[in-house]
Scaffold this motif. Structure first.
Motif, PDB file in Angstrom:
ATOM      1  N   PRO A 147       0.825  -1.223   0.000  1.00 53.36           N
ATOM      2  CA  PRO A 147       0.000   0.000   0.000  1.00 53.36           C
ATOM      3  C   PRO A 147       0.850   1.259   0.000  1.00 53.36           C
ATOM      4  O   PRO A 147       1.985   1.266   0.499  1.00 53.36           O
ATOM      5  CB  PRO A 147      -0.807  -0.128   1.292  1.00 53.36           C
ATOM      6  CG  PRO A 147      -0.004  -1.034   2.169  1.00 53.36           C
ATOM      7  CD  PRO A 147       0.670  -2.002   1.249  1.00 53.36           C
ATOM      8  N   HIS A 148       0.276   2.309  -0.550  1.00 53.62           N
ATOM      9  CA  HIS A 148       0.950   3.606  -0.590  1.00 53.62           C
ATOM     10  C   HIS A 148       0.608   4.403   0.662  1.00 53.62           C
ATOM     11  O   HIS A 148      -0.557   4.710   0.913  1.00 53.62           O
ATOM     12  CB  HIS A 148       0.516   4.381  -1.835  1.00 53.62           C
ATOM     13  CG  HIS A 148       1.064   5.771  -1.904  1.00 53.62           C
ATOM     14  ND1 HIS A 148       2.412   6.034  -1.968  1.00 53.62           N
ATOM     15  CD2 HIS A 148       0.430   6.972  -1.904  1.00 53.62           C
ATOM     16  CE1 HIS A 148       2.593   7.343  -2.022  1.00 53.62           C
ATOM     17  NE2 HIS A 148       1.414   7.941  -1.971  1.00 53.62           N
ATOM     18  N   ALA A 149       1.618   4.719   1.467  1.00 52.42           N
ATOM     19  CA  ALA A 149       1.413   5.470   2.710  1.00 52.42           C
ATOM     20  C   ALA A 149       1.342   6.963   2.395  1.00 52.42           C
ATOM     21  O   ALA A 149       2.338   7.562   1.987  1.00 52.42           O
ATOM     22  CB  ALA A 149       2.540   5.186   3.691  1.00 52.42           C
ATOM     23  N   VAL A 150       0.178   7.546   2.579  1.00 53.04           N
ATOM     24  CA  VAL A 150       0.008   8.974   2.316  1.00 53.04           C
ATOM     25  C   VAL A 150       0.761   9.794   3.365  1.00 53.04           C
ATOM     26  O   VAL A 150       1.405  10.801   3.059  1.00 53.04           O
ATOM     27  CB  VAL A 150      -1.485   9.348   2.301  1.00 53.04           C
ATOM     28  CG1 VAL A 150      -1.653  10.849   2.092  1.00 53.04           C
ATOM     29  CG2 VAL A 150      -2.217   8.564   1.221  1.00 53.04           C
ATOM     30  N   VAL A 151       0.706   9.348   4.614  1.00 57.52           N
ATOM     31  CA  VAL A 151       1.406  10.022   5.710  1.00 57.52           C
ATOM     32  C   VAL A 151       2.651   9.204   6.050  1.00 57.52           C
ATOM     33  O   VAL A 151       2.543   8.048   6.464  1.00 57.52           O
ATOM     34  CB  VAL A 151       0.505  10.165   6.953  1.00 57.52           C
ATOM     35  CG1 VAL A 151       1.270  10.853   8.087  1.00 57.52           C
ATOM     36  CG2 VAL A 151      -0.761  10.953   6.608  1.00 57.52           C
ATOM     37  N   GLU A 152       3.819   9.791   5.871  1.00 60.39           N
ATOM     38  CA  GLU A 152       5.073   9.097   6.129  1.00 60.39           C
ATOM     39  C   GLU A 152       5.514   9.280   7.577  1.00 60.39           C
ATOM     40  O   GLU A 152       5.217  10.291   8.202  1.00 60.39           O
ATOM     41  CB  GLU A 152       6.168   9.626   5.205  1.00 60.39           C
ATOM     42  CG  GLU A 152       5.862   9.481   3.738  1.00 60.39           C
ATOM     43  CD  GLU A 152       6.865  10.210   2.866  1.00 60.39           C
ATOM     44  OE1 GLU A 152       7.928   9.622   2.579  1.00 60.39           O
ATOM     45  OE2 GLU A 152       6.596  11.359   2.493  1.00 60.39           O
ATOM     46  N   ARG A 153       6.212   8.294   8.103  1.00 53.20           N
ATOM     47  CA  ARG A 153       6.733   8.400   9.474  1.00 53.20           C
ATOM     48  C   ARG A 153       7.770   9.511   9.596  1.00 53.20           C
ATOM     49  O   ARG A 153       7.825  10.206  10.607  1.00 53.20           O
ATOM     50  CB  ARG A 153       7.334   7.055   9.908  1.00 53.20           C
ATOM     51  CG  ARG A 153       6.278   5.984  10.189  1.00 53.20           C
ATOM     52  CD  ARG A 153       6.912   4.617  10.370  1.00 53.20           C
ATOM     53  NE  ARG A 153       5.951   3.622  10.835  1.00 53.20           N
ATOM     54  CZ  ARG A 153       5.068   3.004  10.047  1.00 53.20           C
ATOM     55  NH1 ARG A 153       5.038   3.284   8.741  1.00 53.20           N
ATOM     56  NH2 ARG A 153       4.219   2.121  10.544  1.00 53.20           N
ATOM     57  N   VAL A 154       8.592   9.666   8.582  1.00 56.26           N
ATOM     58  CA  VAL A 154       9.576  10.750   8.553  1.00 56.26           C
ATOM     59  C   VAL A 154       9.432  11.472   7.211  1.00 56.26           C
ATOM     60  O   VAL A 154      10.077  11.099   6.223  1.00 56.26           O
ATOM     61  CB  VAL A 154      11.015  10.223   8.722  1.00 56.26           C
ATOM     62  CG1 VAL A 154      12.018  11.386   8.738  1.00 56.26           C
ATOM     63  CG2 VAL A 154      11.153   9.396   9.993  1.00 56.26           C
ATOM     64  N   PRO A 155       8.598  12.502   7.156  1.00 56.08           N
ATOM     65  CA  PRO A 155       8.468  13.254   5.905  1.00 56.08           C
ATOM     66  C   PRO A 155       9.782  13.931   5.522  1.00 56.08           C
ATOM     67  O   PRO A 155      10.715  14.037   6.325  1.00 56.08           O
ATOM     68  CB  PRO A 155       7.385  14.299   6.239  1.00 56.08           C
ATOM     69  CG  PRO A 155       6.704  13.781   7.467  1.00 56.08           C
ATOM     70  CD  PRO A 155       7.725  13.000   8.220  1.00 56.08           C
ATOM     71  N   VAL A 156       9.837  14.411   4.297  1.00 54.44           N
ATOM     72  CA  VAL A 156      11.056  15.056   3.806  1.00 54.44           C
ATOM     73  C   VAL A 156      11.444  16.232   4.695  1.00 54.44           C
ATOM     74  O   VAL A 156      12.615  16.416   5.046  1.00 54.44           O
ATOM     75  CB  VAL A 156      10.867  15.520   2.352  1.00 54.44           C
ATOM     76  CG1 VAL A 156      12.068  16.351   1.901  1.00 54.44           C
ATOM     77  CG2 VAL A 156      10.678  14.324   1.432  1.00 54.44           C
ATOM     78  N   ALA A 157      10.451  17.033   5.093  1.00 50.60           N
ATOM     79  CA  ALA A 157      10.739  18.203   5.934  1.00 50.60           C
ATOM     80  C   ALA A 157      11.363  17.795   7.266  1.00 50.60           C
ATOM     81  O   ALA A 157      12.304  18.428   7.745  1.00 50.60           O
ATOM     82  CB  ALA A 157       9.466  19.004   6.169  1.00 50.60           C
ATOM     83  N   MET A 158      10.843  16.721   7.860  1.00 50.93           N
ATOM     84  CA  MET A 158      11.392  16.278   9.143  1.00 50.93           C
ATOM     85  C   MET A 158      12.771  15.650   8.981  1.00 50.93           C
ATOM     86  O   MET A 158      13.597  15.703   9.896  1.00 50.93           O
ATOM     87  CB  MET A 158      10.437  15.286   9.805  1.00 50.93           C
ATOM     88  CG  MET A 158       9.143  15.916  10.301  1.00 50.93           C
ATOM     89  SD  MET A 158       9.429  17.346  11.384  1.00 50.93           S
ATOM     90  CE  MET A 158      10.384  16.617  12.705  1.00 50.93           C
ATOM     91  N   ASN A 159      13.031  15.059   7.811  1.00 45.17           N
ATOM     92  CA  ASN A 159      14.369  14.526   7.579  1.00 45.17           C
ATOM     93  C   ASN A 159      15.397  15.658   7.551  1.00 45.17           C
ATOM     94  O   ASN A 159      16.525  15.502   8.022  1.00 45.17           O
ATOM     95  CB  ASN A 159      14.410  13.749   6.260  1.00 45.17           C
ATOM     96  CG  ASN A 159      15.595  12.802   6.173  1.00 45.17           C
ATOM     97  OD1 ASN A 159      16.088  12.297   7.184  1.00 45.17           O
ATOM     98  ND2 ASN A 159      16.060  12.547   4.963  1.00 45.17           N
ATOM     99  N   PHE A 160      14.993  16.811   7.022  1.00 43.99           N
ATOM    100  CA  PHE A 160      15.867  17.978   7.062  1.00 43.99           C
ATOM    101  C   PHE A 160      16.096  18.420   8.505  1.00 43.99           C
ATOM    102  O   PHE A 160      17.205  18.819   8.876  1.00 43.99           O
ATOM    103  CB  PHE A 160      15.260  19.124   6.249  1.00 43.99           C
ATOM    104  CG  PHE A 160      15.624  19.107   4.801  1.00 43.99           C
ATOM    105  CD1 PHE A 160      16.690  19.855   4.333  1.00 43.99           C
ATOM    106  CD2 PHE A 160      14.916  18.328   3.894  1.00 43.99           C
ATOM    107  CE1 PHE A 160      17.047  19.837   2.994  1.00 43.99           C
ATOM    108  CE2 PHE A 160      15.257  18.301   2.552  1.00 43.99           C
ATOM    109  CZ  PHE A 160      16.326  19.057   2.096  1.00 43.99           C
TER     110      PHE A 160
END
Length: 303
Positions: free
Chosen positions: A67-80
Motif C-alpha cells: 500500500p501507498h502510505a500517504v502520511v510518512e513516518r519521517v516526511p522530507v521536511a522532518m528529515n531535514f
C-alpha cells in the motif's frame, strides 16, 4: 636604448573591481564554495526537470504491490530537521561552549553542508538512472482495468494523474532519506568522535589503552542510531526495501567520512579535535596540502 616599460604594480589588481574576487578565489575555500553552489544548483535542477527511467513491470508482482502510505513516518521536511538542522545546531552549540575559533566554526559548517548536498545530488542521479520501482508502485500507478497479468507493461497503463506521485514510484534505489540521514548524522558522529577523542591511544605501565570511555562512545553512536531509525522507517512506509536503505546508508556514510576528512585529521591523531589550519595567503607557499601531513606522520604516541 628605449626605456623598459615598468611592471604594473601588484596593488593595481587588488584595487580594481576584480580585486576582492581574485583574493577570495585565491583563498583555500573558494573552490569549496563554488563546488557547493554547483552541486546545489544541480540538485535543484534534478528535482524540477529530470524524470526517472521507467522500468517495465508486472501488475501482479507482489514485491511492488504494497500500500501507498500517504502520511510518512519521517516526511522530507522532518528529515531535514533530523539530519541537517539538529546536527548543525549541536555543532555550533558545542563549538560555542568550547570557545572554538571562527575557523573551527567555519569548517564544521562547511563540511556537513558539502556532505549533505553531495549525498543528495549523487543519490538522485542514481535514482533517476536506475529507475527501480518502489514497493508501492502498483498502488501509485492504479493500472487500467483489464491490464494483463504475467505480462510486462509500461507506465502507459497507469491512471494516476498526480505527476510527482506517479513518477516518484520509479525512484526506489537508493534511499534518499537514508543517504541524507547518514550524511548529516554520520558527519555529526565523526565530529563528536574527534572532539571526545575516543580513538586516541595512550600507554600506562607498558599497556595500551583507549582514552574514550563507553559513555563517550555511546554519545558518538547516538547520531548513527538516529540515522538508522530514519532508514528503517522507509521500509515501514513501504517506500523502500532493505536493499535500498542499506545502499543509501552506505553511500551517505561514505560521503560523510570523505567530507569530514577533507577538513579534519583522522580520529587516531592527537590533533583530531582541531581542524586542519586555514591556508590563507600567508600560508600559501608552504601549505599546498592545506597544512596537512600524512596519517602515519601525525605523531600518534604509543610510549
Amino acid at each position: 636604448m628605449a626605456p623598459t616599460t615598468a611592471a604594473r604594480p601588484s596593488g593595481a589588481a587588488s584595487g580594481s573591481v576584480l580585486g576582492p574576487v581574485i583574493r577570495f578565489w585565491q583563498s583555500s575555500y573558494a573552490s569549496d564554495y563554488a563546488g557547493f553552489t554547483l552541486l546545489l544548483a544541480g540538485y535543484i535542477c534534478i528535482q524540477f526537470f529530470v524524470e526517472p527511467f521507467h522500468r517495465m513491470f508486472y501488475i501482479n508482482n507482489l514485491n511492488i504491490s504494497f500500500p501507498h502510505a500517504v502520511v510518512e513516518r519521517v516526511p522530507v521536511a522532518m528529515n531535514f530537521v533530523y539530519a541537517l538542522f539538529i546536527p548543525l545546531f549541536l555543532l555550533l552549540l558545542y563549538n560555542t561552549i568550547a570557545g572554538s575559533s571562527v575557523h573551527k566554526h567555519h569548517v564544521s559548517i562547511l563540511g556537513i553542508a558539502i556532505a549533505l548536498v553531495l549525498a543528495s545530488t549523487v543519490t538522485d542521479i542514481i535514482k533517476n538512472m536506475v529507475g527501480r520501482p518502489r514497493p508501492d508502485l502498483i498502488a501509485r500507478c492504479s493500472p487500467t482495468a483489464g491490464t494483463p497479468i504475467n505480462t510486462l507493461v509500461s507506465i502507459d497503463v497507469c491512471t494516476e494523474t498526480n505527476h510527482h506521485t506517479l513518477h516518484d514510484g520509479w525512484r526506489s534505489f537508493p534511499s534518499g532519506h537514508s543517504s541524507f540521514a547518514f550524511a548529516g548524522l554520520g558527519y555529526m558522529s565523526l565530529f563528536l568522535a574527534g572532539q571526545l577523542q575516543i580513538f586516541i591511544l595512550s600507554t600506562t605501565d607498558d599497556k595500551v589503552h583507549v582514552r574514550g570511555d563507553l559513555g563517550k562512545v555511546l554519545v558518538c553512536l547516538t547520531p548513527l542510531l538516529g540515522a538508522a531509525m530514519i532508514a528503517i522507517s522507509r521500509c515501514q512506509d513501504y517506500r523502500h526495501d532493505v536493499y535500498d536503505v542499506c545502499t543509501g546508508a552506505l553511500l551517505g556514510w561514505t560521503i560523510a567520512y570523505w567530507s569530514y576528512r577533507r577538513y579534519w585529521p583522522h580520529l587516531g591523531s592527537l590533533r583530531c579535535s582541531e581542524p586542519y589550519p586555514d591556508p590563507g595567503p600567508a600560508r600559501r607557499d608552504d601549505a599546498a596540502n592545506y597544512g596537512r601531513i600524512r596519517d602515519e606522520e601525525e605523531g600518534i604516541r604509543e610510549d
